[in-house]
Design a protein around this motif. Structure first.
Motif, PDB file in Angstrom:
ATOM      1  N   SER A  83      -4.717  -0.137  -4.064  1.00 54.28           N
ATOM      2  CA  SER A  83      -5.613   0.875  -4.608  1.00 54.28           C
ATOM      3  C   SER A  83      -6.892   0.918  -3.781  1.00 54.28           C
ATOM      4  CB  SER A  83      -5.939   0.546  -6.069  1.00 54.28           C
ATOM      5  OG  SER A  83      -6.804   1.506  -6.624  1.00 54.28           O
ATOM      6  N   ILE A  84      -7.188   2.103  -3.204  1.00 51.28           N
ATOM      7  CA  ILE A  84      -8.417   2.311  -2.443  1.00 51.28           C
ATOM      8  C   ILE A  84      -9.205   3.380  -3.182  1.00 51.28           C
ATOM      9  CG2 ILE A  84      -9.424   2.974  -0.231  1.00 51.28           C
ATOM     10  CD1 ILE A  84      -6.713   2.172   1.058  1.00 51.28           C
ATOM     11  N   ARG A  85     -10.425   3.036  -3.600  1.00 47.94           N
ATOM     12  CA  ARG A  85     -11.236   3.936  -4.426  1.00 47.94           C
ATOM     13  C   ARG A  85     -12.540   4.285  -3.729  1.00 47.94           C
ATOM     14  NH1 ARG A  85      -9.669   3.311 -10.133  1.00 47.94           N
ATOM     15  NH2 ARG A  85      -7.780   2.054 -10.113  1.00 47.94           N
ATOM     16  N   ASN A  86     -12.823   5.571  -3.653  1.00 49.07           N
ATOM     17  CA  ASN A  86     -14.099   6.038  -3.130  1.00 49.07           C
ATOM     18  C   ASN A  86     -15.076   6.047  -4.299  1.00 49.07           C
ATOM     19  OD1 ASN A  86     -16.294   7.320  -2.038  1.00 49.07           O
ATOM     20  ND2 ASN A  86     -15.155   9.055  -1.219  1.00 49.07           N
ATOM     21  N   THR A  87     -16.149   5.269  -4.189  1.00 51.43           N
ATOM     22  CA  THR A  87     -17.066   5.092  -5.320  1.00 51.43           C
ATOM     23  C   THR A  87     -18.268   6.027  -5.297  1.00 51.43           C
ATOM     24  OG1 THR A  87     -18.286   3.376  -4.140  1.00 51.43           O
ATOM     25  CG2 THR A  87     -16.426   2.657  -5.508  1.00 51.43           C
ATOM     26  N   THR A  88     -18.321   6.958  -4.354  1.00 52.75           N
ATOM     27  CA  THR A  88     -19.477   7.850  -4.289  1.00 52.75           C
ATOM     28  C   THR A  88     -19.200   9.174  -4.988  1.00 52.75           C
ATOM     29  OG1 THR A  88     -18.855   8.884  -2.204  1.00 52.75           O
ATOM     30  CG2 THR A  88     -20.179   6.880  -2.072  1.00 52.75           C
ATOM     31  N   LEU A  89     -20.278   9.774  -5.471  1.00 48.31           N
ATOM     32  CA  LEU A  89     -20.172  11.055  -6.173  1.00 48.31           C
ATOM     33  C   LEU A  89     -20.179  12.250  -5.222  1.00 48.31           C
ATOM     34  CD1 LEU A  89     -22.661  10.339  -9.094  1.00 48.31           C
ATOM     35  CD2 LEU A  89     -20.181  10.549  -9.263  1.00 48.31           C
ATOM     36  N   LYS A  90     -20.663  12.066  -3.963  1.00 48.48           N
ATOM     37  CA  LYS A  90     -20.857  13.217  -3.091  1.00 48.48           C
ATOM     38  C   LYS A  90     -20.153  13.161  -1.748  1.00 48.48           C
ATOM     39  CE  LYS A  90     -25.394  14.192  -5.031  1.00 48.48           C
ATOM     40  NZ  LYS A  90     -26.813  14.298  -4.793  1.00 48.48           N
ATOM     41  N   ASN A  91     -19.857  11.989  -1.239  1.00 50.09           N
ATOM     42  CA  ASN A  91     -19.380  11.886   0.137  1.00 50.09           C
ATOM     43  C   ASN A  91     -17.941  11.391   0.235  1.00 50.09           C
ATOM     44  OD1 ASN A  91     -21.902  12.608   1.400  1.00 50.09           O
ATOM     45  ND2 ASN A  91     -22.660  10.634   0.678  1.00 50.09           N
ATOM     46  N   PRO A  92     -17.204  11.921   1.209  1.00 53.09           N
ATOM     47  CA  PRO A  92     -15.823  11.458   1.410  1.00 53.09           C
ATOM     48  C   PRO A  92     -15.804  10.083   2.082  1.00 53.09           C
ATOM     49  CG  PRO A  92     -16.378  13.041   3.098  1.00 53.09           C
ATOM     50  CD  PRO A  92     -17.551  12.985   2.161  1.00 53.09           C
ATOM     51  N   LEU A  93     -14.705   9.410   1.954  1.00 54.83           N
ATOM     52  CA  LEU A  93     -14.435   8.144   2.628  1.00 54.83           C
ATOM     53  C   LEU A  93     -13.294   8.402   3.590  1.00 54.83           C
ATOM     54  CD1 LEU A  93     -14.837   4.982   2.704  1.00 54.83           C
ATOM     55  CD2 LEU A  93     -12.954   4.889   1.080  1.00 54.83           C
ATOM     56  N   TYR A  94     -13.463   8.024   4.840  1.00 52.16           N
ATOM     57  CA  TYR A  94     -12.403   8.182   5.836  1.00 52.16           C
ATOM     58  C   TYR A  94     -11.685   6.854   5.994  1.00 52.16           C
ATOM     59  CZ  TYR A  94     -14.546  12.617   6.934  1.00 52.16           C
ATOM     60  OH  TYR A  94     -15.049  13.885   6.841  1.00 52.16           O
ATOM     61  N   ILE A  95     -10.381   6.908   5.917  1.00 50.72           N
ATOM     62  CA  ILE A  95      -9.561   5.705   6.093  1.00 50.72           C
ATOM     63  C   ILE A  95      -8.838   5.859   7.428  1.00 50.72           C
ATOM     64  CG2 ILE A  95      -7.726   4.275   5.123  1.00 50.72           C
ATOM     65  CD1 ILE A  95      -8.459   5.634   2.371  1.00 50.72           C
ATOM     66  N   ASN A  96      -9.132   4.961   8.355  1.00 50.94           N
ATOM     67  CA  ASN A  96      -8.604   5.062   9.713  1.00 50.94           C
ATOM     68  C   ASN A  96      -7.383   4.189   9.960  1.00 50.94           C
ATOM     69  OD1 ASN A  96     -10.683   6.848  10.509  1.00 50.94           O
ATOM     70  ND2 ASN A  96     -12.064   5.107  10.714  1.00 50.94           N
ATOM     71  N   LYS A  97      -7.210   3.169   9.145  1.00 47.35           N
ATOM     72  CA  LYS A  97      -6.084   2.265   9.357  1.00 47.35           C
ATOM     73  C   LYS A  97      -5.671   1.635   8.037  1.00 47.35           C
ATOM     74  CE  LYS A  97      -6.856  -1.233  12.193  1.00 47.35           C
ATOM     75  NZ  LYS A  97      -6.906  -2.446  13.016  1.00 47.35           N
ATOM     76  N   ILE A  98      -4.359   1.598   7.791  1.00 50.97           N
ATOM     77  CA  ILE A  98      -3.771   0.819   6.705  1.00 50.97           C
ATOM     78  C   ILE A  98      -2.566   0.117   7.330  1.00 50.97           C
ATOM     79  CG2 ILE A  98      -2.718   0.793   4.415  1.00 50.97           C
ATOM     80  CD1 ILE A  98      -4.074   3.480   3.831  1.00 50.97           C
ATOM     81  N   ASP A  99      -2.780  -1.115   7.794  1.00 48.29           N
ATOM     82  CA  ASP A  99      -1.722  -1.870   8.471  1.00 48.29           C
ATOM     83  C   ASP A  99      -1.269  -3.033   7.599  1.00 48.29           C
ATOM     84  OD1 ASP A  99      -1.892  -0.180  10.620  1.00 48.29           O
ATOM     85  OD2 ASP A  99      -2.889  -1.613  11.953  1.00 48.29           O
ATOM     86  N   TYR A 100       0.024  -3.271   7.602  1.00 49.29           N
ATOM     87  CA  TYR A 100       0.662  -4.287   6.760  1.00 49.29           C
ATOM     88  C   TYR A 100       1.156  -5.425   7.649  1.00 49.29           C
ATOM     89  CZ  TYR A 100       3.635  -5.829   2.801  1.00 49.29           C
ATOM     90  OH  TYR A 100       4.223  -6.515   1.773  1.00 49.29           O
ATOM     91  N   TYR A 101       0.850  -6.669   7.273  1.00 50.40           N
ATOM     92  CA  TYR A 101       1.242  -7.868   8.013  1.00 50.40           C
ATOM     93  C   TYR A 101       2.008  -8.814   7.099  1.00 50.40           C
ATOM     94  CZ  TYR A 101      -2.016  -6.352  11.614  1.00 50.40           C
ATOM     95  OH  TYR A 101      -2.646  -5.620  12.590  1.00 50.40           O
ATOM     96  N   ASN A 102       2.892  -9.610   7.684  1.00 41.17           N
ATOM     97  CA  ASN A 102       3.665 -10.556   6.878  1.00 41.17           C
ATOM     98  C   ASN A 102       2.993 -11.928   6.823  1.00 41.17           C
ATOM     99  OD1 ASN A 102       4.347 -11.948   9.240  1.00 41.17           O
ATOM    100  ND2 ASN A 102       6.424 -11.153   9.324  1.00 41.17           N
ATOM    101  N   THR A 103       3.638 -12.859   6.173  1.00 45.11           N
ATOM    102  CA  THR A 103       3.119 -14.207   5.973  1.00 45.11           C
ATOM    103  C   THR A 103       2.761 -14.889   7.288  1.00 45.11           C
ATOM    104  OG1 THR A 103       4.436 -14.428   3.977  1.00 45.11           O
ATOM    105  CG2 THR A 103       3.683 -16.468   4.968  1.00 45.11           C
ATOM    106  N   ASN A 104       3.531 -14.627   8.335  1.00 41.44           N
ATOM    107  CA  ASN A 104       3.291 -15.260   9.636  1.00 41.44           C
ATOM    108  C   ASN A 104       2.226 -14.540  10.459  1.00 41.44           C
ATOM    109  OD1 ASN A 104       5.341 -17.153   9.143  1.00 41.44           O
ATOM    110  ND2 ASN A 104       6.887 -15.679   9.810  1.00 41.44           N
ATOM    111  N   GLY A 105       1.653 -13.474   9.928  1.00 44.75           N
ATOM    112  CA  GLY A 105       0.648 -12.707  10.655  1.00 44.75           C
ATOM    113  C   GLY A 105       1.234 -11.670  11.586  1.00 44.75           C
ATOM    114  N   ASP A 106       2.551 -11.454  11.482  1.00 44.10           N
ATOM    115  CA  ASP A 106       3.209 -10.457  12.319  1.00 44.10           C
ATOM    116  C   ASP A 106       3.017  -9.069  11.723  1.00 44.10           C
ATOM    117  OD1 ASP A 106       4.267 -12.504  13.965  1.00 44.10           O
ATOM    118  OD2 ASP A 106       5.969 -12.751  12.603  1.00 44.10           O
ATOM    119  N   PHE A 107       2.732  -8.105  12.587  1.00 44.23           N
ATOM    120  CA  PHE A 107       2.597  -6.719  12.165  1.00 44.23           C
ATOM    121  C   PHE A 107       3.933  -6.229  11.624  1.00 44.23           C
ATOM    122  CE2 PHE A 107       3.075  -2.203  13.227  1.00 44.23           C
ATOM    123  CZ  PHE A 107       1.991  -1.671  12.544  1.00 44.23           C
ATOM    124  N   VAL A 108       3.925  -5.613  10.435  1.00 41.14           N
ATOM    125  CA  VAL A 108       5.139  -5.075   9.825  1.00 41.14           C
ATOM    126  C   VAL A 108       5.171  -3.558   9.940  1.00 41.14           C
ATOM    127  CG1 VAL A 108       6.460  -4.838   7.673  1.00 41.14           C
ATOM    128  CG2 VAL A 108       5.333  -7.010   8.206  1.00 41.14           C
TER     129      VAL A 108
END
Length: 180
Positions: A83-108
């Motif tokens: 869950s990613i929540r923008n907490t402001t009443l007036k301004n947008p939030l830009y999300i540039n990266k949502i990357d998932y990694y496993n237990t070993n730190g490997d990019f999934v």
């Protein structure tokens, strides 16, 4: 072959073939308001002017794809909601990266190809299915966000749920700011 058998066969084939559409089975599509991928819905059509964005932060969000029970060391699979929540009443939030990694730190997997724009007071929820155990017990997300200034600070959490035997449980984790 009788007319009845042919009808039953055609209905069965229709049901089976309609189950092949992955997007129709994606819980992120099924549970969204418009029945569309919530990340695709927020895709930015015009790139943000980074020179006008004064806030930038990277977050680490722990996710548990599975945990071990106290009974015979069995692995219990969990579903998770990021869950990613923008907490402001007036301004947008830009999300540039949502990357998932496993237990070993490997990019999934990367969940976005280009920036997405989260409107003021909006929330992006994204489900990681119970059957997706690619992350393991130490899975995590790295999320990069930007905003006009430091008043645009998101709340980023993960909620995991599961069950074992006749017991159900849920717990949450919070995103932690880290150096990029």
């Amino acid at each position: 072959m009788s007319q009845y058998r042919i009808s039953v066969l055609l209905i069965a084939m229709t049901v089976l073939l309609s189950g092949c559409d992955k997007s129709a089975q994606d819980p992120n599509v099924m549970f969204s308001e418009k029945h569309k991928d919530p990340i695709a819905e927020l895709a930015v059509t015009d790139k943000p002017d980074h020179s006008k964005l004064g806030y930038q932060q990277t977050f680490y969000v722990p996710i548990y794809s599975d945990i071990y029970s106290d009974s015979e060391n069995q692995k219990v699979l969990l579903s998770a909601t990021l869950s990613i929540r923008n907490t402001t009443l007036k301004n947008p939030l830009y999300i540039n990266k949502i990357d998932y990694y496993n237990t070993n730190g490997d990019f999934v997997k990367s969940y976005i190809d280009s920036p997405i724009k989260l409107p003021p007071m909006a929330t992006l929820n994204y489900i990681i299915e119970k059957e997706d155990d690619s992350g393991g017990s130490g899975a995590n997300f790295i999320i990069d966000v930007e905003g006009v200034d430091d008043t645009v600070k998101p709340v980023i959490e993960a909620i995991m749920i599961g069950n074992f035997s006749n017991k159900g449980f849920a717990f949450s984790t919070e995103g932690t700011p880290v150096a990029p």
